[in-house]
Every structure is written in C-alpha cells, then in structure tokens.
Design a protein around this motif. Structure first.
Motif, PDB file in Angstrom:
ATOM      1  N   MET A 131      25.331  52.106 -31.868  1.00  0.00           N
ATOM      2  CA  MET A 131      24.816  51.553 -30.614  1.00  0.00           C
ATOM      3  C   MET A 131      23.436  52.119 -30.309  1.00  0.00           C
ATOM      4  N   GLU A 132      23.245  53.397 -30.580  1.00  0.00           N
ATOM      5  CA  GLU A 132      21.943  54.024 -30.334  1.00  0.00           C
ATOM      6  C   GLU A 132      20.879  53.403 -31.236  1.00  0.00           C
ATOM      7  N   ASP A 133      21.228  53.132 -32.485  1.00  0.00           N
ATOM      8  CA  ASP A 133      20.290  52.482 -33.401  1.00  0.00           C
ATOM      9  C   ASP A 133      19.944  51.082 -32.910  1.00  0.00           C
ATOM     10  N   ASP A 134      20.948  50.350 -32.407  1.00  0.00           N
ATOM     11  CA  ASP A 134      20.712  49.004 -31.886  1.00  0.00           C
ATOM     12  C   ASP A 134      19.776  49.042 -30.683  1.00  0.00           C
ATOM     13  N   VAL A 135      19.971  50.003 -29.814  1.00  0.00           N
ATOM     14  CA  VAL A 135      19.120  50.124 -28.632  1.00  0.00           C
ATOM     15  C   VAL A 135      17.689  50.406 -29.048  1.00  0.00           C
ATOM     16  N   ASP A 136      17.500  51.264 -30.031  1.00  0.00           N
ATOM     17  CA  ASP A 136      16.154  51.581 -30.506  1.00  0.00           C
ATOM     18  C   ASP A 136      15.469  50.343 -31.077  1.00  0.00           C
ATOM     19  N   ASP A 137      16.231  49.465 -31.744  1.00  0.00           N
ATOM     20  CA  ASP A 137      15.668  48.242 -32.315  1.00  0.00           C
ATOM     21  C   ASP A 137      15.189  47.278 -31.234  1.00  0.00           C
ATOM     22  N   TYR A 138      15.860  47.253 -30.093  1.00  0.00           N
ATOM     23  CA  TYR A 138      15.526  46.288 -29.043  1.00  0.00           C
ATOM     24  C   TYR A 138      14.712  46.877 -27.901  1.00  0.00           C
ATOM     25  N   ARG A 139      14.443  48.159 -27.950  1.00  0.00           N
ATOM     26  CA  ARG A 139      13.679  48.799 -26.882  1.00  0.00           C
ATOM     27  C   ARG A 139      12.229  48.323 -26.996  1.00  0.00           C
ATOM     28  N   PRO A 140      11.670  47.798 -25.916  1.00  0.00           N
ATOM     29  CA  PRO A 140      10.286  47.313 -25.987  1.00  0.00           C
ATOM     30  C   PRO A 140       9.314  48.478 -26.183  1.00  0.00           C
ATOM     31  N   VAL A 141       8.171  48.147 -26.748  1.00  0.00           N
ATOM     32  CA  VAL A 141       7.121  49.144 -26.917  1.00  0.00           C
ATOM     33  C   VAL A 141       6.732  49.613 -25.523  1.00  0.00           C
ATOM     34  N   ARG A 142       6.489  50.882 -25.385  1.00  0.00           N
ATOM     35  CA  ARG A 142       6.181  51.454 -24.074  1.00  0.00           C
ATOM     36  C   ARG A 142       5.029  50.721 -23.414  1.00  0.00           C
ATOM     37  N   ASP A 143       5.288  50.282 -22.196  1.00  0.00           N
ATOM     38  CA  ASP A 143       4.291  49.621 -21.352  1.00  0.00           C
ATOM     39  C   ASP A 143       3.763  48.297 -21.930  1.00  0.00           C
ATOM     40  N   ALA A 144       4.495  47.675 -22.833  1.00  0.00           N
ATOM     41  CA  ALA A 144       4.049  46.410 -23.403  1.00  0.00           C
ATOM     42  C   ALA A 144       4.065  45.352 -22.314  1.00  0.00           C
ATOM     43  N   GLY A 145       2.923  44.665 -22.116  1.00  0.00           N
ATOM     44  CA  GLY A 145       2.830  43.583 -21.152  1.00  0.00           C
ATOM     45  C   GLY A 145       2.546  44.044 -19.728  1.00  0.00           C
ATOM     46  N   PHE A 146       2.427  45.326 -19.511  1.00  0.00           N
ATOM     47  CA  PHE A 146       2.152  45.821 -18.171  1.00  0.00           C
ATOM     48  C   PHE A 146       0.717  46.311 -18.102  1.00  0.00           C
ATOM     49  N   SER A 147       0.118  46.121 -16.940  1.00  0.00           N
ATOM     50  CA  SER A 147      -1.222  46.649 -16.764  1.00  0.00           C
ATOM     51  C   SER A 147      -1.172  47.724 -15.690  1.00  0.00           C
ATOM     52  N   GLU A 148      -2.062  48.686 -15.818  1.00  0.00           N
ATOM     53  CA  GLU A 148      -2.086  49.786 -14.899  1.00  0.00           C
ATOM     54  C   GLU A 148      -2.678  49.322 -13.565  1.00  0.00           C
TER      55      GLU A 148
END
Length: 150
Positions: A131-148
């Motif tokens: 399950m931890e491996d699956d979560v890592d596969d689907y975790r979005p790249v940090r701050d992807a699509g967000f602007s400061e």
C-alpha cells in the motif's frame, strides 16, 4: 502453576538487568548453580525467556508469567490472538489454523496458534508495504500545479 495462576513481578529500583542481559547474550554457555552445588546448563529457550523478562523489567514495566497448556480451547486461543471466539472459529473452518475435535469441542495447539499469528503479521506487513508503494506511485509531485501566493 495452574492455568489460572499468574505471577507478576515489578522492577527493582536499583538492579543490574542490563548486565544480566549482556551475560545472557554472550555466546558462552550459561549455567545455573546454588551454594556450591551441581551446576546445570540453562537451555536456550529459558535464556531467551530470561532475556525478554529482563528487557521488560529494564524498561520499568512489570512482567506477568502464566502457564499455557499445549492444547487450547477455542476461547483460550481467541484470547491469545486478541480476537473474538467467532472470528477464531471462522479461521478454523477456513483451514487457517489446524484443530482437532474432542467430542463436540475443538482443541487447538498453542504452536499452531502462534504460527498463525506469525504468518498473519508477515502478511499484514507485506500488504502495508505494498500500500505504501502504491501511495508513492500516485502521490503528486510536490506543489505541482500550484502557484505561490505570497
């Protein structure tokens, strides 16, 4: 000691638990003797139990020692596994834990209950790792699509 007897020991304030554990863990054979009498070799399983007891006492916790027979009732087996009796019966009927019938009553060997517990822990750990491996596969790249904003 009968099945219902239990002996609880509380840790001493000034003890040498750590030193005793070091002696138990040394590769030399451990012997037991009293007052110049004959010495007896301490079996490995007894040394392992002593090490576990000393570890608990060293941490400041109490230790309770109780007797467990080799053959358990379904209620005793369920209590050992910390599950309900109906859940244990389900495992027995599914063939997860071997048992024998004595008249109308099921009896389970302690060894089989502990083997089931060990297998169950390993399976649970493997599932959690997957399950931890699956979560890592689907975790979005940090701050992807967000602007400061600040």
């Amino acid at each position: 000691m009968t099945a219902s007897d239990e002996k609880t020991t509380f840790p001493a304030k000034h003890s040498e638990y750590a030193r005793m554990r070091e002696m138990l863990r040394s590769n030399s054979s451990l012997t037991l003797g009293a007052g110049g009498a004959d010495f007896v070799a301490v079996p490995d399983e007894v040394a392992e139990i002593l090490d576990s007891v000393l570890s608990v006492l060293e941490n400041g916790d109490a230790v309770a020692v109780s007797h467990r027979s080799q053959s358990l009732t379904t209620q005793q087996a369920a209590e050992t596994l910390a599950i309900s009796r109906p859940t244990l019966i389900k495992y027995l009927e599914q063939g997860e834990i071997p048992y024998e019938m004595r008249g109308r009553h099921r009896r389970v060997l302690l060894r089989d209950v502990l083997d089931f517990q060990s297998r169950n822990r390993i399976r649970r750990r493997e599932r959690l790792d997957a399950m931890e491996d699956d979560v890592d596969d689907y975790r979005p790249v940090r701050d992807a699509g967000f602007s400061e904003t600040r």
